[in-house]
Design a protein around this motif. Structure first.
Motif, PDB file in Angstrom:
ATOM      1  N   ALA A  14      -7.976  -3.935   4.735  1.00  0.00           N
ATOM      2  CA  ALA A  14      -8.194  -4.032   3.289  1.00  0.00           C
ATOM      3  C   ALA A  14      -9.158  -2.946   2.799  1.00  0.00           C
ATOM      4  N   TRP A  15     -10.202  -2.665   3.594  1.00  0.00           N
ATOM      5  CA  TRP A  15     -11.132  -1.602   3.201  1.00  0.00           C
ATOM      6  C   TRP A  15     -10.403  -0.260   3.086  1.00  0.00           C
ATOM      7  N   VAL A  34      -7.023   0.197   2.584  1.00  0.00           N
ATOM      8  CA  VAL A  34      -6.005   0.150   1.531  1.00  0.00           C
ATOM      9  C   VAL A  34      -6.646   0.173   0.140  1.00  0.00           C
ATOM     10  N   ASP A  35      -7.683  -0.617  -0.030  1.00  0.00           N
ATOM     11  CA  ASP A  35      -8.292  -0.720  -1.362  1.00  0.00           C
ATOM     12  C   ASP A  35      -9.274   0.414  -1.643  1.00  0.00           C
ATOM     13  N   GLY A  36      -9.812   1.012  -0.569  1.00  0.00           N
ATOM     14  CA  GLY A  36     -10.826   2.050  -0.766  1.00  0.00           C
ATOM     15  C   GLY A  36     -10.290   3.465  -0.574  1.00  0.00           C
ATOM     16  N   ALA A  67       0.823  -1.219   0.000  1.00  0.00           N
ATOM     17  CA  ALA A  67       0.000   0.000   0.000  1.00  0.00           C
ATOM     18  C   ALA A  67       0.857   1.269   0.000  1.00  0.00           C
ATOM     19  N   PRO A  82      -6.532   4.754  -2.682  1.00  0.00           N
ATOM     20  CA  PRO A  82      -6.683   5.274  -4.056  1.00  0.00           C
ATOM     21  C   PRO A  82      -7.369   6.646  -4.097  1.00  0.00           C
TER      22      PRO A  82
END
Lengths: 447, 447
Positions: free
Chosen positions: B399-400, B402-404, B49, B407
């Motif tokens: 994860a929410w 890092v992925d949300g 990340a 970005p």
């Protein structure tokens, strides 16, 4: 199962004891001693060869006259923690001083390495003989021998007590009942001794091997006594067959006298095998090494190290050995007194003493693979060691031993052909110490 | 380049501050806090990340009432050394106490980690507020605030002096000339101060980032003063936007007053984002976490920790808050006095105080990825932090974010889209400190 030989690897980086010219070897990277990848490669090679352990020495005092590998080296426990996750079976033995580390920190750091390696940690207990070290830790005077060894014994006792803070089944971690810890399985130590007061408990549970393995290099009278009392692994000096035999029987006698089982202590002598295809080729390789190491200034500086980093360059080299008896008391190894005795006995000049001090160590393990395997077998069967702590000049020398001598030892049934355990204790055939509180509880229940 | 946000990950294992029921989460392995593979996975996720650093807290005193993650945890530097070789860019910040470690050992261990990680080490300097810790180190009395902070300041000064023992080009390692070390580039420290006497030099050269980065969590008056004097990274409490803004401007003012550049200090507030697809879903997740954490006995024990592990279960829960002012002096954080003041001011019972003490922290970073990114951007632009030290309940929560959220921050130009450096200093935009001896030499030459 017949008795087998244990092998440890002691990687040298840019140098080691009596290997002070090693850094000039073109195959050695000049930053090897601070390159973690170098150590990971050494460890993987040792593990591929089914060795018992990797052994990391240490020292904490330098000045500009010190040999290359002393000047710039990684701290042993950070080094071994990094190596741990790149290996799965190899024991990891690190040197830490009981004189300059508090028992609580020692207990924590080794227990942490033991968890990270899943049961492969060992502590080589040293008392730090470089007198200059004391000035890095706020002391004007180096602690004397009896104080250093008294502290060492008590330190090991405290550390072991802290390692038993938790019993093996202390954590039910039962979410339904809301119980993470069983509080009856957590024990404070409340140690009050001559050198340390430590309440505990330690905030780390026991590992698969129960406790890290205690190593000691007991050469002096105090060192042998300490080793007999607490060591589970002993780094012995080696030397000639007679000397090794004498040490081995002496230390086993002392271990028994201390009420312990000598078969539960692994004695490893130091060995620097030089192996090539033929005995002649091996002798040529040994001469090459000796040429690389010859350095009179370095010999003089190393002589000084035995007397508390004393500067011998101020004396006339060709006059009789100077009177430095006052420097031999607390500092140095037992060697300092022995050097003086020999200089006086033989009427040596300073130059002669420095050269004698720099003499190559005995090289009993020199020759072709068969010759070296024969010698190792003969020594082993003569009762001189349980294992060898091996050091090699460079990777080629290591490879000659691993590819040549190890299969010969295996053929003779003297070395394992596969790992039979995942822990250092398992490799050495040492029992897992039962947690003292569990033992006490069981004793009460039996009664 | 416009100013960007720095992100660190503070992995929780089986729990963390205010996360005392985390171990009950079925997705958390019960031995996460002692499982090196858990930390390696967390570090790899943080590096994927593009985070600046992994941050490891520490504590050294426990009793059976302490929360799960205190009871059984790896020692920070063994942990980080193991993580170092499984990552290539991520900064590695470990907490070690300046009260219970000698400067020489601190300097060595962090310099060693700095070499192992090739320039990614950071030291979070703490003074250990758990009063019980002192009894693990032979002291009957916990050192008082001024002594602990005086030692901390001097400890950092000594450690930095030792880190400059070698100049950058100290090792020509010229085999032909037989010169490994240039002796003019090795410097003893010969420090004599109020708390420490340390001769040096350190037996480790400098790393690619010159020196490990100094972190501090300065909340109290003494803590803020220390942070302003020496910290290059500061862990700030966070809380509400107003509180964070007040802290940020106060600490930057103090840094400038101490003669340092506030832009060369990275202030990271603590943040525990809760992110889901919608704001409603995130709120539901937050309630789930709160339910898991509710545990009155644990709240009472934690209240006790602020008063030197005082046992509050002995009092009547519904009587006025007991008189424990005498326990608030040296132990505890500044919190102890604040708790008493609030209890007296509002006339609270012990039960009410314990419940108030266990109140969930503010959760400003809660909602959908857009909501959380908006909030972070607003806080950042309002001058509340340079970065966030992030903690997540479990891998799904991580994860929410890092992925949300990451970005979203990148889209706004607020977070890097690739690493631009290999060192922690590089990530944080901090200058590499020039070796003091090289600087002194250059000054002389200029004159």
């Amino acid at each position: 199962m017949s008795r087998r030989i244990h092998l440890a690897l002691h990687p040298y980086g840019v140098g080691g004891p009596g290997q002070h010219g090693l850094w000039k070897d073109p195959s050695i990277a000049k930053d090897a001693s601070i390159d973690i990848d170098y150590y990971i490669r050494q460890a993987k090679a040792a593990e591929a060869a089914l060795f018992d352990a990797l052994f990391i020495v240490d020292s904490q005092f330098i000045n500009a006259t010190y040999p290359a590998h002393y000047l710039n080296r990684l701290e042993p426990l950070t080094l071994l923690s990094a190596v741990a996750t790149h290996t799965t079976h190899l024991g990891l033995v690190g040197t830490l001083s009981s004189t300059y580390n508090s028992p609580f920190n020692l207990a924590r750091r080794f227990a942490s390495l033991d968890h990270i390696s899943r049961g492969r940690a060992g502590w080589n207990v040293v008392t730090s003989f470089d007198t200059g070290t004391s000035r890095n830790y706020g002391l004007d005077e180096h602690l004397d021998y009896p104080t250093r060894y008294g502290r060492a014994l008590e330190s090991v006792q405290v550390v072991r007590g802290l390692w038993d803070s938790y019993e093996d089944d202390a954590f039910p971690a039962d979410a339904e009942r809301g119980v993470f810890l069983d509080p009856d399985k957590l024990h404070a130590l409340d140690h009050v001794g001559e050198h340390f007061r430590v309440a505990g408990p330690l905030n780390l549970s026991r590992s698969p091997q129960g406790q890290p393995v205690i190593f000691q290099a007991g050469v002096s009278e105090e060192g042998r006594t300490l080793a007999a009392q607490v060591a589970e692994g002993i780094f012995a000096p080696g030397g000639t067959l007679d000397a090794a035999q004498a040490y081995y029987s002496d230390i086993r006698r002392r271990i028994a006298a201390a009420g312990r089982d000598p078969d539960h202590v692994t004695v490893l002598i130091h060995g620097s095998p030089v192996v090539r295809g033929t005995d002649d080729a091996a002798r040529r390789r040994a001469r090459e090494i000796d040429d690389e190491d010859r350095d009179f200034d370095r010999s003089l500086a190393l002589l000084g190290r035995a007397f508390g980093a004393h500067d011998f360059s101020r004396y006339d080299l060709d006059a009789p050995f100077p009177d430095v008896a006052h420097l031999a008391a607390n500092g140095g190894r037992t060697g300092a007194a022995a050097i003086i005795a020999r200089a006086e006995g033989e009427g040596l000049t300073l130059r002669q003493v420095a050269e004698a001090f720099a003499e190559r160590p005995e090289r009993p393990f020199l020759g072709s693979p068969t010759t070296v395997a024969d010698t190792i077998a003969r020594w082993f069967e003569a009762g001189t060691f349980d294992g060898i702590n091996l050091a090699f000049r460079n990777d080629e020398d290591l490879a000659w031993f691993v590819d040549g001598v190890v299969p010969e030892l295996q053929r003779r049934g003297l070395f394992r052909t596969a790992y039979e355990s995942d822990t250092l204790r398992g490799h050495l055939g040492l029992p897992v110490p039962e947690n003292r509180h569990t033992r006490a509880r069981n004793l009460v229940e039996v009664r």
